[in-house]
Structure formats: structure tokens, C-alpha cells
Design a protein around this motif. Structure first.
Motif, mmCIF file in Angstrom:
data_model
loop_
_atom_site.group_PDB
_atom_site.id
_atom_site.type_symbol
_atom_site.label_atom_id
_atom_site.label_comp_id
_atom_site.label_asym_id
_atom_site.label_seq_id
_atom_site.Cartn_x
_atom_site.Cartn_y
_atom_site.Cartn_z
ATOM 1 N N CYS A 323 72.715 63.583 31.466
ATOM 2 C CA CYS A 323 73.554 64.608 30.847
ATOM 3 C C CYS A 323 73.960 64.122 29.232
ATOM 4 N N CYS A 326 78.156 63.059 28.920
ATOM 5 C CA CYS A 326 78.669 61.948 29.448
ATOM 6 C C CYS A 326 77.702 60.922 29.866
ATOM 7 N N CYS A 342 75.438 69.028 34.973
ATOM 8 C CA CYS A 342 76.159 67.693 35.146
ATOM 9 C C CYS A 342 77.158 67.763 36.332
ATOM 10 N N CYS A 345 80.503 65.365 34.964
ATOM 11 C CA CYS A 345 81.457 66.012 34.192
ATOM 12 C C CYS A 345 81.342 67.613 34.283
ATOM 13 N N HIS A 347 79.294 69.558 32.590
ATOM 14 C CA HIS A 347 78.495 70.158 31.493
ATOM 15 C C HIS A 347 77.389 71.079 31.841
HETATM 16 ZN ZN LIG Z 1 78.041 64.953 32.134
#
Ligand SMILES: [Zn+2]
Length: 403
Positions: A323, A326, A342, A345, A347
Motif C-alpha cells: 500500500c 500505509c 489495502c 487502511c 486505500h
Molecule cells: Zn494501506
């Protein structure tokens, strides 16, 4: 560094006739020198000049300089052909295949003329070039990367695809790349040839189309097997190669310009990352892609060096699974080939863009990446990021005596 710059000449029909006539006479001279060089095994320029200079001048009505240049082309062509055959035979011997035989060379009537500074000079907007009808001045289209400070070593007049070109070998001073604080990441792929961390994408659709079209044509011509089909095959191979080169040129130019304009370096991943993602492709396609990657990379590296842009190659492992926000790495972060999501997180982003951002970040900082390996039951281990090149109208020897 030495590089070759191609200048397209603007010539009127009358000027074209002068250039053609000069090429024909020059190559006819080469074809008169060639059998003597071959039968006497005389491939040194000076040796051949001593032996044939007067004869060439008198027979072909060339200027002193042009006669010397014709002899030099023959001597140089023999030497480089001999070297090339030697290299090929090393491989053929290992494979147990029949070795190539060194035979007499012949030169196409519109093969290149290798000029030097005494018979050709490149001005700001025009070139002055020796022809059988005296010197003529021609306009040329200047490529935007023509170096301002350069020493021209040698210039070849080449007739290609209906136009006259000058291939100028220029020597430019090296620029020391500055240490950048930020990098433009470049993710190389199959469907999308290149994606940058700025979000610019370059699709392989056009090149793939051309490759397929030429592939079909080649199949048909190979079956035909006639002499004219073989010639056509060579033409196609040349066109395909130039199309690819032009495409690579355009892509690498845009990438290097983007980095140069923002005073960033360029980050590329090592081959490992690329190969990990291209295991699905097979045979012809795989070879093609490996070749395409290699060419694009060397084109980027070459142009960057010329522009004084730093290129950093980073460890390509897990760039597609990590990712970019993060840093969490997991294969499940890639629900599809095109998408990144992700699991840590949340994303979400285009997978290639996410990878390009990782590549940029790894070059900027030697930061450790967290690798979540499925084999170790999800245990996180730390892994530090490692830092870490023309036939020129020489016809195939087999066609000697044909025309
Ligand atoms: Zn992430």
C-alpha cells in the motif's frame, strides 16, 4: 558521451536527384573496390587507399575526399562484418550449427554515404553537403534534443522511407546528475507499458496492434519463400523495429521531461519486480515484452543521463502488493489485476499507479518495508530496500552478382 542525432533533410525534387546520383556513384565505387578488397584480403583503409584511390577517382569522377570516403566505407564494412561473423560463429559452434562464411560484400545503390567534416558541415539551420554537381545547402528539421554544445564526429547520409536523413554522431560533455530529494516513480507493465507516480499512463495498445499485424504478414511471406518475399520480410522487420523505437523514444522523452522539469530523479524497479508480474505471458509474447522493457529502460536511462537526471534502480519486490499510503504488504491487496485495495487502511487506487508511487518512495528513502508473508502465518518481517545500445546499405553476401 557519444550519441547519434537524426536530422531530416528538406530537399526539392532537383536536389533529391542530386543526392540520389551522388549515392549511386559513391556506392558504385564501393562495389568496384569491394571485389579487390575481398580477393586480396585487404581490409585496412590505408592499404586499400594506396591500392585503389587513383583508380576510383579516375573511374568514378569523385572528389579526392569522396573517393577516400568510399574506400573507407568498404574497409570499415569488411572489418565490422568479419567481427560480427566471428561473434555469431562462436554461438553457432556451441550450438553445433553450420558456421557462417565470410563472403564478398556488395552495396545497395542507395546505401548510406559516410561523410566527414570536409565534405559536409552542419550549420544552425542548413547543412552544406558535397554532391556530384558541387556543394548544395539544404534546410533540415532539427529535433528538440539536438545538443547545443556538441562536436560532430561523423555524419551519414541515409535514404529511408522516401526521405533523406543525416545520422550525425555527436560528442557532448557529460552532465553530472544532481542529487534529487524527490523521485518520479515509473512502473513498467504489459498492458500499460509505463505508469508514472504522477498518474501519466502509456498504453501498449498501438504497439501490440502493429506487432500482431506484422506478425500475420510475416507468416504469409515466410510461407511464400520467394526472393521478393524475403526482401519484403526484411523491410517489414525494419519498419516494425523503427515503430517500436519511435514509441519508446516518445515515452521515455515524456518521462525524462517530467522529471527534469520538476527537478526530480527517476526511479525504476529492477527486473525482479517486472518478471514476477509477467509469468503469465509465454513464448513470442514474453520475449517481446522482455525486449520491450529492456529497450524502454535503456532509453530512459540514456535520455536521463543526457539531461543530467539521476536514475535510481530500486528493489522491485512487492511494489504491486504494498500500500502506497500505509506500507502494508499483502497479496490480497490486489483483488483484480487492475485494482489495488489495502486490507489494512482501505486505500483504493489503480494498481499500476499505486506501484509507481511505491517505486518513487523507495528511491527517495531507503525505508524498510513491512512484508507480510502468507507462509509465515501472517508474521511481519522487515526487509530493507537495496540500492543498487545499421546495416548501412550493405546487402547480404548471398546476393552478390545478382544486380
Ligand atoms: Zn494501506
Amino acid at each position: 558521451m557519444q550519441s547519434v542525432t537524426k536530422l531530416r533533410l528538406v530537399a526539392s525534387p532537383a536536389e533529391r536527384q542530386m543526392l540520389f546520383a551522388t549515392m549511386e556513384r559513391y556506392n558504385a565505387a564501393c562495389n568496384a573496390v569491394s571485389p579487390v578488397a575481398f580477393s586480396e584480403r585487404q581490409f585496412s583503409n590505408i592499404g586499400l587507399q594506396n591500392r585503389l584511390y587513383r583508380h576510383v577517382r579516375e573511374t568514378f569522377g569523385l572528389s579526392a575526399q569522396m573517393a577516400q570516403l568510399a574506400i573507407r566505407k568498404v574497409a570499415g564494412s569488411y572489418r565490422s562484418t568479419r567481427e560480427a561473423i566471428k561473434e555469431q560463429n562462436k554461438v553457432l559452434a556451441v550450438l553445433g550449427k553450420p558456421l557462417k562464411i565470410f563472403t564478398k560484400l556488395s552495396f545497395r545503390e542507395h546505401g548510406a554515404i559516410c561523410y566527414d567534416a570536409r565534405v559536409l558541415s552542419i550549420g544552425q539551420s542548413r547543412v552544406s553537403i558535397w554532391t556530384l554537381d558541387g556543394r548544395i545547402k539544404l534546410w533540415y528539421s532539427k529535433p528538440d534534443h539536438f545538443p547545443a554544445v556538441a562536436t560532430v564526429r561523423q555524419t551519414d547520409l541515409v535514404y529511408r522511407d522516401g526521405a533523406f536523413w543525416l545520422y550525425a554522431t555527436v560528442e557532448t560533455p557529460d552532465i553530472d546528475p544532481a542529487e534529487p530529494s524527490e523521485y518520479l516513480g515509473v512502473d513498467l507493465g504489459v498492458v500499460t507499458i509505463a505508469t508514472t507516480s504522477d498518474g501519466a499512463t502509456f498504453s501498449s495498445e498501438a504497439t501490440e496492434k502493429v506487432r500482431k499485424r506484422y506478425g500475420r504478414l510475416k507468416g504469409v511471406l515466410q510461407k511464400t519463400g520467394t526472393k521478393s518475399a524475403k526482401r519484403k520480410l526484411q523491410q517489414i522487420a525494419g519498419r516494425e523495429r523503427r515503430f517500436k523505437t519511435d514509441t519508446n523514444h516518445a515515452i521515455s522523452k515524456r518521462i525524462v521531461c517530467a522529471a527534469e522539469g520538476t527537478k526530480r530523479g527517476i526511479a525504476l524497479e529492477d527486473l525482479k519486480g517486472i518478471l514476477l508480474r509477467t509469468t503469465v505471458t509465454k513464448g513470442q509474447r514474453e520475449r517481446h515484452h522482455k525486449w520491450a522493457f529492456h529497450q524502454l529502460r535503456s532509453s530512459i536511462e540514456y535520455k536521463a543521463r543526457r539531461a543530467g537526471v539521476r536514475v535510481q534502480v530500486i528493489d522491485g519486490a512487492y511494489t504491486s502488493q504494498q500500500c502506497s499510503v500505509c506500507g502494508f504488504v499483502h497479496p490480497d491487496n490486489r483483488p483484480t489485476q487492475a485494482a489495488f485495495r489495502c486490507r489494512a487502511c482501505g486505500h483504493t487506487e489503480n494498481a499500476d499507479l499505486n506501484a509507481a508511487k511505491n517505486i518513487a518512495a523507495r528511491a527517495a528513502v531507503n525505508r524498510p518495508i513491512a512484508v507480510c508473508s502468507p507462509d509465515t502465518g501472517g508474521e511481519v518481517e522487515s526487509q530493507a530496500c537495496k540500492e543498487h545500445g545499421a546495416a548501412y546499405g550493405i546487402m547480404p553476401p548471398t546476393s552478390v552478382g545478382g544486380s
